[in-house]
Design an enzyme around this catalytic site. Structure first.
Site, PDB file in Angstrom:
ATOM      1  N   GLU A  58       5.446  97.433  23.855  1.00 30.30           N
ATOM      2  CA  GLU A  58       6.480  96.679  24.242  1.00 30.30           C
ATOM      3  C   GLU A  58       7.143  97.574  25.622  1.00 30.30           C
ATOM      4  OE1 GLU A  58      10.129  95.263  22.282  1.00 30.30           O
ATOM      5  OE2 GLU A  58       8.966  94.639  20.943  1.00 30.30           O
ATOM      6  N   GLU A 108       9.776  98.531  14.961  1.00 31.89           N
ATOM      7  CA  GLU A 108      10.762  99.359  15.208  1.00 31.89           C
ATOM      8  C   GLU A 108      11.622  99.593  14.001  1.00 31.89           C
ATOM      9  OE1 GLU A 108      12.890  97.905  18.595  1.00 31.89           O
ATOM     10  OE2 GLU A 108      11.479  98.427  19.872  1.00 31.89           O
TER      11      GLU A 108
HETATM   12  O1  LIG Z   1      15.764  94.249  23.806  1.00 25.52           O
HETATM   13  C1  LIG Z   1      14.571  93.870  24.217  1.00 25.52           C
HETATM   14  C2  LIG Z   1      13.591  93.884  23.064  1.00 25.52           C
HETATM   15  C3  LIG Z   1      13.636  92.747  22.079  1.00 25.52           C
HETATM   16  O2  LIG Z   1      13.748  91.693  22.438  1.00 25.52           O
HETATM   17  C4  LIG Z   1      12.489  93.098  21.004  1.00 25.52           C
HETATM   18  O3  LIG Z   1      12.655  92.100  19.996  1.00 25.52           O
HETATM   19  C5  LIG Z   1      12.663  94.588  20.312  1.00 25.52           C
HETATM   20  O4  LIG Z   1      11.506  95.016  19.961  1.00 25.52           O
HETATM   21  C6  LIG Z   1      13.101  95.500  21.255  1.00 25.52           C
HETATM   22  N1  LIG Z   1      13.224  96.864  21.120  1.00 25.52           N
HETATM   23  C7  LIG Z   1      13.816  97.258  22.146  1.00 25.52           C
HETATM   24  C8  LIG Z   1      14.132  98.736  22.639  1.00 25.52           C
HETATM   25  N2  LIG Z   1      14.547  99.373  21.103  1.00 25.52           N
HETATM   26  C9  LIG Z   1      16.082  99.617  21.320  1.00 25.52           C
HETATM   27  C10 LIG Z   1      16.676 100.175  20.381  1.00 25.52           C
HETATM   28  C11 LIG Z   1      18.155 100.446  20.272  1.00 25.52           C
HETATM   29  C12 LIG Z   1      18.797  99.767  21.406  1.00 25.52           C
HETATM   30  C13 LIG Z   1      18.234  99.013  22.271  1.00 25.52           C
HETATM   31  C14 LIG Z   1      17.038  99.113  22.352  1.00 25.52           C
HETATM   32  C15 LIG Z   1      13.969  96.424  23.339  1.00 25.52           C
HETATM   33  N3  LIG Z   1      13.549  95.225  22.816  1.00 25.52           N
END
Ligand SMILES: OC[C@@H]1[C@@H](O)[C@H](O)[C@@H](O)c2nc(CNc3ccccc3)cn21
Length: 444
Positions: free
Chosen positions: A351, A165
């Protein structure tokens, strides 16, 4: 209706080093930017941190046993860069390297394919002290780190993910400031994004030069954007939302250029990074697969007073404990769009999952909301495969409850419940259901 998956479909679960390992000051591990950030009062819910987390560093054999009992085909985890190279460059920490040797060997012993993420947000603090991702030198330090990891584990690890990400690394960490290193500077965020992408390209180049038997890709968090109406203004708002969330990273990786419309939008208030001659060619180096992290969609409308003229709406429906709309159709739409706009490349859902409040009664956790969230998304994934998408695997976030960044331990995404007082692991209803999905290779 039964949704069947391909025979070689890789069902798995995902985690990340800083969120589960703990042992933050053990066996020579160096400080990461998340150690520094989480220890600054106010940055994390209840001032919590990853010092202990799920104590996975000491409990990895027990956790691999859970993976084995679940029947997963693959396990996605990340390497803590400061655990293996404490200063980010130079000297190797052999005890850190040994931990991942032992983890990888344990997974292979249990017939589980390791999918390794090189960077899941825990930059060595020593490199942050030299500018971190806003310093172009960090791209070379990342390539050096990647080369070392390929050398150490490339004989056994056949799937590598350079970055998790870049959008979060860049914008949450450098523009919004809710993630480490906690900057609030959009120009710095664009520079960080460029250097993260460049470091991805340099790592892919090293991987190819080493002639390793394996595949390499990147994981992007992608959020399909939908207009609230078919008005020209709302359609434009959805295009800008898609540009900010998705195309700013998809276009460089797959088309070797930043999207012109977003360069104009960002250029009105921030500095567009200087791009050197070979940068975009490196960034768009051929990759073997794309990892997609999907959680929800954005529904947007035009609002001249909102950032980028885009207002995100909150439609009626079900929401998770993160206040994210449950929208499985978005996964189907996203997968078909990637194939249409960026090519017929192998895809993995690296994910997908949901946080809901879990209640423990007599050691049972009846997390039916999480089970139904996953069921609906698996069904959409099966429909996308039916309609021609080369989806090769699906990693549920997450194997176990863990440190949820700025939310600390207040949000639970795990299939496995973690009692942080005792470190006991408890199977939730969704975990037992997932075991059956994997065994049957289908969703009923
Ligand atoms: O929030 C849950 C997971 C997190 O624990 C992971 O480490 C990470 O890779 C992850 N990315 C997202 C989705 N991306 C996102 C971007 C901006 C705001 C909220 C979510 C969710 N998650």
């Amino acid at each position: 209706m039964v949704h069947k998956f391909p025979d070689d479909f890789v069902w798995g679960t995902a985690t990340a080093a800083y969120q589960i390992e703990g042992a933050a000051n053990e066996d020579g591990r160096g400080e990461s930017i998340w150690d520094r950030f989480s220890h600054i009062p106010g940055n994390v819910w209840n001032n919590q941190n990853g010092d202990v987390a799920c104590d996975h560093y000491h409990r990895y054999k027990e956790d691999v046993q859970i993976l084995k009992e679940m029947g997963v085909k693959g396990y996605r985890f990340s390497i803590s860069w400061p655990r293996v190279i404490p200063d980010g460059t130079g000297k190797i920490n052999q005890k850190g390297v040994d931990f991942y040797n032992n983890l990888i060997d344990e997974l292979l012993r249990q017939g589980i394919q390791p999918f390794v993420t090189l960077y899941h947000w825990d930059l060595p603090q020593a490199l942050q002290d030299r500018g971190g991702w806003t310093n172009r030198d960090t791209t070379d330090y990342f390539a050096e780190y990647a080369q070392q990891m390929f050398k150490q584990y490339g004989d056994r690890v056949k799937h590598w993910i350079t970055h998790n990400e870049p959008w979060c690394t860049s914008f949450l960490g450098h523009a919004i400031g809710v993630h480490a290193p906690g900057l609030k500077d959009f120009s710095a965020a664009l520079l960080a994004a460029h250097n993260v992408l460049l470091s991805h390209g340099k790592a892919v180049e090293v991987f190819r030069q080493m002639g390793l038997d394996g595949k390499i890709g990147i994981t992007l968090n992608l959020t399909p954007s939908y207009p609230a109406s078919n008005s020209a203004d709302d359609l434009q708002a959805a295009t800008i939302s898609d540009g900010f969330s998705n195309r700013w990273f998809l276009d460089p990786v797959f088309k070797g250029q930043y999207p012109d419309d977003m360069v104009k939008v960002f250029g009105t208030f921030a500095k567009i990074p200087e791009i050197q001659e070979s940068d975009m060619k490196l960034i768009s180096s051929n990759i073997d697969f794309l990892g997609i992290n999907y959680y929800s969609r954005s529904l947007v409308k035009h609002n001249p007073d909102a950032q980028f003229g885009v207002e995100t709406l909150k439609p009626e429906g079900q929401y998770t404990d993160m206040d994210w709309e449950v929208y499985p159709q978005g996964l189907y739409d996203l997968l078909l769009r990637i194939k249409k706009d960026y090519g017929d490349i192998d895809l993995y859902i690296t994910e997908n999952g949901a946080a809901f409040k879990d209640v423990v009664e007599n050691d049972q956790i009846d997390d039916i909301d999480r089970l139904n969230y996953l069921k609906k998304h698996f069904e959409k994934a099966a429909e996308a495969i039916r309609d021609g998408v080369k989806l090769k695997g699906y990693f549920v976030w997450s194997l176990m409850d863990n440190f949820e960044w700025a939310f600390g331990y207040s949000k639970r995404f795990g299939l496995i419940y973690v009692d942080y007082e005792t470190q006991r692991r408890l199977w939730k209803k969704s975990a037992r259901w997932y075991k059956d999905v994997i065994a049957n290779n289908s969703v009923d």
